[in-house]
Design an enzyme around this catalytic site. Structure first.
Site, PDB file in Angstrom:
ATOM      1  CD  GLU A 163      -2.895  -1.155   2.158  1.00 29.39           C
ATOM      2  OE1 GLU A 163      -2.251  -1.423   3.222  1.00 29.39           O
ATOM      3  OE2 GLU A 163      -3.938  -0.943   2.112  1.00 29.39           O
TER       4      GLU A 163
ATOM      5  CD  GLU B 266      -3.636  -6.245   3.633  1.00 31.54           C
ATOM      6  OE1 GLU B 266      -3.578  -6.851   2.560  1.00 31.54           O
ATOM      7  OE2 GLU B 266      -2.929  -5.164   3.676  1.00 31.54           O
TER       8      GLU B 266
HETATM    9  N1  3HC Z   1       4.175  -8.166  11.756  1.00 31.39           N
HETATM   10  C1  3HC Z   1       4.696  -8.836  12.686  1.00 31.39           C
HETATM   11  N2  3HC Z   1       5.738  -9.513  12.584  1.00 31.39           N
HETATM   12  C2  3HC Z   1       5.863 -10.475  11.626  1.00 31.39           C
HETATM   13  C3  3HC Z   1       5.104  -9.992  10.335  1.00 31.39           C
HETATM   14  C4  3HC Z   1       4.313  -8.827  10.324  1.00 31.39           C
HETATM   15  N3  3HC Z   1       3.611  -8.381   9.465  1.00 31.39           N
HETATM   16  N4  3HC Z   1       5.385 -10.806   9.429  1.00 31.39           N
HETATM   17  C5  3HC Z   1       6.470 -11.741   9.770  1.00 31.39           C
HETATM   18  N5  3HC Z   1       6.538 -11.327  11.079  1.00 31.39           N
HETATM   19  C6  3HC Z   1       7.179 -12.127  11.880  1.00 31.39           C
HETATM   20  C7  3HC Z   1       7.122 -13.411  12.172  1.00 31.39           C
HETATM   21  O1  3HC Z   1       5.984 -13.662  13.253  1.00 31.39           O
HETATM   22  C8  3HC Z   1       8.346 -14.085  12.462  1.00 31.39           C
HETATM   23  O2  3HC Z   1       8.830 -13.818  13.756  1.00 31.39           O
HETATM   24  P1  3HC Z   1       9.445 -14.914  14.641  1.00 31.39           P
HETATM   25  O3  3HC Z   1      10.860 -15.327  13.995  1.00 31.39           O
HETATM   26  O4  3HC Z   1       9.595 -14.280  16.115  1.00 31.39           O
HETATM   27  O5  3HC Z   1       8.728 -16.270  14.833  1.00 31.39           O
HETATM   28  C9  3HC Z   1       9.430 -13.337  11.765  1.00 31.39           C
HETATM   29  O6  3HC Z   1       8.811 -12.172  11.263  1.00 31.39           O
HETATM   30  C10 3HC Z   1       9.662 -13.940  10.400  1.00 31.39           C
HETATM   31  O7  3HC Z   1       8.389 -14.456   9.476  1.00 31.39           O
HETATM   32  P2  3HC Z   1       8.389 -15.723   9.069  1.00 31.39           P
HETATM   33  O8  3HC Z   1       9.024 -16.804   9.698  1.00 31.39           O
HETATM   34  O9  3HC Z   1       7.014 -16.157   8.449  1.00 31.39           O
HETATM   35  O10 3HC Z   1       9.249 -15.411   7.635  1.00 31.39           O
HETATM   36  P3  3HC Z   1       9.406 -16.083   6.024  1.00 31.39           P
HETATM   37  O11 3HC Z   1      10.582 -15.452   5.490  1.00 31.39           O
HETATM   38  O12 3HC Z   1       8.713 -17.427   6.068  1.00 31.39           O
HETATM   39  O13 3HC Z   1       8.052 -15.270   5.775  1.00 31.39           O
HETATM   40  C11 3HC Z   1       6.565 -13.292   4.943  1.00 31.39           C
HETATM   41  C12 3HC Z   1       8.112 -13.779   5.443  1.00 31.39           C
HETATM   42  C13 3HC Z   1       6.132 -13.787   3.706  1.00 31.39           C
HETATM   43  C14 3HC Z   1       6.871 -11.774   5.090  1.00 31.39           C
HETATM   44  C15 3HC Z   1       5.709 -13.823   6.237  1.00 31.39           C
HETATM   45  O14 3HC Z   1       6.375 -13.385   7.339  1.00 31.39           O
HETATM   46  C16 3HC Z   1       4.264 -13.356   6.113  1.00 31.39           C
HETATM   47  O15 3HC Z   1       3.727 -13.393   5.434  1.00 31.39           O
HETATM   48  N6  3HC Z   1       4.023 -12.257   7.012  1.00 31.39           N
HETATM   49  C17 3HC Z   1       2.915 -11.565   7.018  1.00 31.39           C
HETATM   50  C18 3HC Z   1       2.795 -10.591   6.045  1.00 31.39           C
HETATM   51  C19 3HC Z   1       1.298  -9.703   6.133  1.00 31.39           C
HETATM   52  O16 3HC Z   1       0.225 -10.751   6.455  1.00 31.39           O
HETATM   53  N7  3HC Z   1       1.192  -8.727   5.923  1.00 31.39           N
HETATM   54  C20 3HC Z   1      -0.004  -7.770   6.018  1.00 31.39           C
HETATM   55  C21 3HC Z   1      -0.274  -7.410   7.313  1.00 31.39           C
HETATM   56  S1  3HC Z   1      -1.901  -6.572   7.498  1.00 31.39           S
HETATM   57  C22 3HC Z   1      -1.593  -4.947   6.967  1.00 31.39           C
HETATM   58  O17 3HC Z   1      -0.437  -4.813   6.448  1.00 31.39           O
HETATM   59  C23 3HC Z   1      -2.749  -4.135   7.421  1.00 31.39           C
HETATM   60  C24 3HC Z   1      -2.656  -3.167   6.096  1.00 31.39           C
HETATM   61  O18 3HC Z   1      -3.493  -3.131   5.055  1.00 31.39           O
HETATM   62  C25 3HC Z   1      -3.149  -1.577   6.887  1.00 31.39           C
END
Ligand code: 3HC
Ligand code: NAI
Length: 697
Positions: free
Chosen positions: A105, A125
């Protein structure tokens, strides 16, 4: 400036670098740092354009999920975007890794976007029970069109950079160093005095849908047909529709309000719980620091039946060469044919290109000679569920596998320690329990034997993640975590039939609860005969299902089970013969049949499992309640928006669960229903299972 955001200059270009490992989530300090850096760039007359990029493994992967549910703090992500968008100097997002959610975004608020090859962009999301809340539902449709925007927002799937370039989401794919390419791009934009396109001002891609509302509904319906009862998909569709109907500022305001509503919704809380629980479950608490597993460069699978073929596909899908071993050339051919057909079906559905299919198949070697495992770093046994056979195979593996190789068994129930004792290297033996269909289901129960070494365990977990599974480490007991709990549901399901329910009543209650399939329809799909044979061998009996099996009703494979099936169809139809058999059984057992409502059905099936799960925790077979939630969500279809059985139990209150269990114990005479000490203690203290661990989100 916040240490998480740096600002430097490269000639007349300002370069802003976000550095918040591991995924550059947009936590408060990052947002504040961005606003400050952007302000500097804006005020500095010598800076003519800005590049926004990230250190580490990815561009901003979204909002910081652990901040949700806490009071919002300014500047918000929207503030960051509304700082960028009106700037009179071009701002270029330079993306790599996975620009996701709020990260994408922010990029959509920039005037130009360039991406490193291999970048994957998305708005995930929806997977957290949310919808984009910082303009994604309004800017993305303006940039890529309604159809692609609905697909991205409603599936949450990532779009590869190449496709994003075609869709207009990315202006250029970087060649070589990303920041250098972005700076060069920025210099060109300045030199050529290019305009500063703002996504919010664009309308041309909305026009076709403005005049064809029916098309909008059709596209939206295609992506939401499996989303019955879910709040986020319906909200997201409504929000994207605002792009057609409302002035953008009004639409953005409503998007924000809707997003905040979803953040506070129980469904999203449950899904966020699963997000963190999945990542916690992959952590082995007592692994000594610094333990590293081996890198699995080559794998082998013994047995190419239902499970073996699917497991081999998991490795091939992750680019790891795998050798499949079978007992005979015929069985091998039949197993490989199924793998090939499976890939062909994915190609036909558009999920894979023909070239990718060939690449994956080329990674699958095969042999009828066990010696072909000699160069494998990990061998997974998936032969028949017979201890003697498995012990023979493991003795062979011990003889033939190279030192350091991981020897894994896919057994569903058998004692991993006994299997390990068939080798002289029990430390290398571990359970890797995949779920059917193995190439689809995400759960991987990793069964830690008494002798399993930390390195073996670390390798199994790392491989699980590499092949896209959700690993959960469990201890040895009959059925491990998932199947051990499932057994209680089966017993209780039979009791419900005898007391007065019919299979369709039970299945309807459970699908209404959110399971994709009821337990009896699921039994018919899996086949009823396997467990019938197992029970016979152990001298056990299940009243109803065993009678069905005695009639040759094995489920879908014989077109009859708890239901009847018409030729070529998998739709279950209630069958009079089954009803008569059930009613006659109640009579024979002197049970006066009664009407059982859906709430009682759900409680009768779920609470005993939750009680068993509490025992599993007491015994240390599972480390955390969240691990059990992950197991049930990813292996058994427990609705993710209810957060798994333990999260659900906390939501209904352990006091209620305890009281109902005590009542079931009295009514059924089954001592297993007496509340376990852990459940009773937590209920007494007014606590939930969540109190046993530290909450992350
Ligand atoms: N917020 C907080 N922590 C996060 C995070 C996030 N968005 N994304 C990842 N983390 C943390 C994980 O909990 C993990 O923590 P840990 O090592 O303590 O367990 C660490 O980061 C590493 O994450 P992964 O083990 O999942 O790492 P990968 O390399 O396998 O994957 C990724 C990376 C593809 C970025 C995956 O973590 C992911 O899909 N994250 C979520 C992304 C997401 O959903 N983003 C949207 C959030 S909602 C939003 O943005 C609202 C907006 O519209 C206003
Ligand atoms: P299956 O019967 O479909 O396949 C077993 C395969 O092993 C057959 O193709 C057989 O030819 C082969 N085989 C037998 N002896 C062999 C030998 N000596 N060398 C090489 N191959 C040999 O069985 P399925 O369902 O794939 O189950 C395999 C294992 O996975 C079992 O331990 C089962 O409990 C477990 N499992 C099964 C699940 C399921 O839903 N089917 C789910 C999770 C685990």
């Amino acid at each position: 400036m916040s240490g998480l955001v740096q600002f430097r200059r490269d000639g007349n270009i300002g370069v802003i670098v976000v550095d918040n490992p591991p995924v550059n989530a947009l936590k408060h300090e990052v947002r504040a740092g961005l606003v400050e850096a952007l302000g500097k760039a804006r005020e500095d007359a010598s800076i003519e354009a800005v590049v926004l990029t990230c250190a580490g493994r990815t561009f901003i992967a979204g909002a910081d999920i652990s901040e949700f549910g806490k009071p919002p703090r300014t500047p918000t992500t929207i503030d960051v975007i509304t700082t960028i968008e009106p700037m009179s100097k071009p701002v270029i997002a330079a993306m790599h890794g996975t620009p996701l959610g709020g990260g994408l975004e922010v990029a959509l608020g920039c005037h130009y976007r360039i991406a490193a090859p291999g970048t994957r962009l998305g708005l995930p999301e929806i997977k957290l029970g949310l919808m984009p809340g910082a303009g994604g539902t309004q800017r993305l449709p303006r940039v890529v069109g309604i159809e692609k925007a609905l697909a991205m927002i409603l599936t949450g799937d990532q779009m590869p950079a190449k496709d994003a370039r075609e869709a207009g989401l990315v202006d250029e794919i970087a060649d070589g160093d990303l920041t250098a390419s972005a700076v060069a791009f920025a210099k060109r934009v300045v030199a050529e005095k290019r305009p500063l396109p703002r996504a919010r001002d664009r309308d041309e891609k909305l026009a076709p849908f403005k005049s064809d509302r029916a098309k909008f509904d059709t596209v939206a319906a295609a992506y939401t047909k499996r989303a019955k009862g879910l709040h986020a998909p319906a909200a997201a569709v409504e929000a994207v529709r605002w792009a057609l109907d409302l002035p953008i500022d009004e639409a953005l305001k409503r998007e924000r309000e809707k997003f905040m509503e979803l953040v506070a919704d129980d469904q999203s809380k449950a899904q966020r719980h699963i997000f963190f629980a999945e990542r916690e479950a992959a952590k082995v608490q007592d692994l000594p620091a610094g333990v590293k597993g081996v890198e699995v460069k080559r794998a082998a699978v013994i047995g190419a039946g239902t499970m073996g073929g699917g497991i081999a596909m998991c490795f091939a899908n992750a680019g790891i060469p795998v050798t499949v071993i079978e007992a005979s050339a015929e069985a091998l051919r039949s197993g490989l044919d199924k793998v090939e057909k499976n890939y062909a079906a994915t190609v036909a559905r558009g999920g894979l290109s023909a070239v990718e299919k060939d690449q994956r198949l080329a990674l699958v070697a095969s042999s009828v000679d066990m010696a072909a495992i000699a160069d494998a770093d990990m061998i997974i046994e998936a032969v028949f569920e017979e201890m003697e056979l498995k012990r023979r195979i493991f003795a062979d593996l011990d003889r033939l596998a190279k030192p350091g190789a991981v020897l894994a068994t896919n057994t569903s129930y058998l004692d991993v320690n006994e299997i390990a004792r068939a080798t002289r290297r029990p430390e290398a033996v571990v359970g890797m329990h995949f779920f059917s269909p193995a190439n689809v289901m995400r759960l991987l129960e990793i069964v830690r034997g008494a002798a399993t070494s930390p390195a073996t365990l670390a390798t199994a977990v790392a491989v699980g993640r590499k092949i896209g599974k959700a690993p959960a480490v469990v201890g040895v007991c009959h059925g491990f975590v998932g199947n051990r709990m499932l057994r209680l549901r089966s017993v209780e399901g039979e009791r419900l039939l005898i007391e007065g329910a019919l299979p369709q009543d039970v299945d309807a209650a459970m699908t209404k609860f959110g399971f994709p399939m009821g337990p009896f329809a699921a039994g018919d799909l899996a086949g009823l005969d396997i467990s019938w044979r197992m029970r016979k061998a152990q001298g056990l009996r299940a009243e109803i299902v065993d009678q069905l099996c005695e009639l040759g009703r094995f489920g879908q494979k014989t077109s009859k089970g708890f239901y009847r099936y018409e030729a070529g169809s998998r739709s279950p139809h209630p069958d009079d013969e089954v009803e008569q058999l059930i009613v006659a059984t109640s009579q024979r057992l002197n049970v006066k049949r009664r009407t059982i409502d859906a709430d009682e059905i759900v409680e009768r099936l779920l609470f005993p499992m939750i009680n068993e799960a509490a025992r599993i925790l007491e015994e240390g077979i599972a480390a955390r309640p969240g691990d059990i939630d992950v197991i049930w969500v990813y292996g058994y279809g427990f609705p993710i928006w209810r957060g798994g059985p333990m999260f659900y139990a906390d939501a209904v209150g352990l006091g209620h669960v305890r009281d109902r269990l005590t009542d079931f114990a009295t009514r059924t005479g089954d001592a297993r229903h007496q509340p376990s000490p852990l459940l009773a203690r937590l209920a007494e203290e007014g606590k939930g299972f969540a109190s046993l661990t530290v909450a992350k989100g």
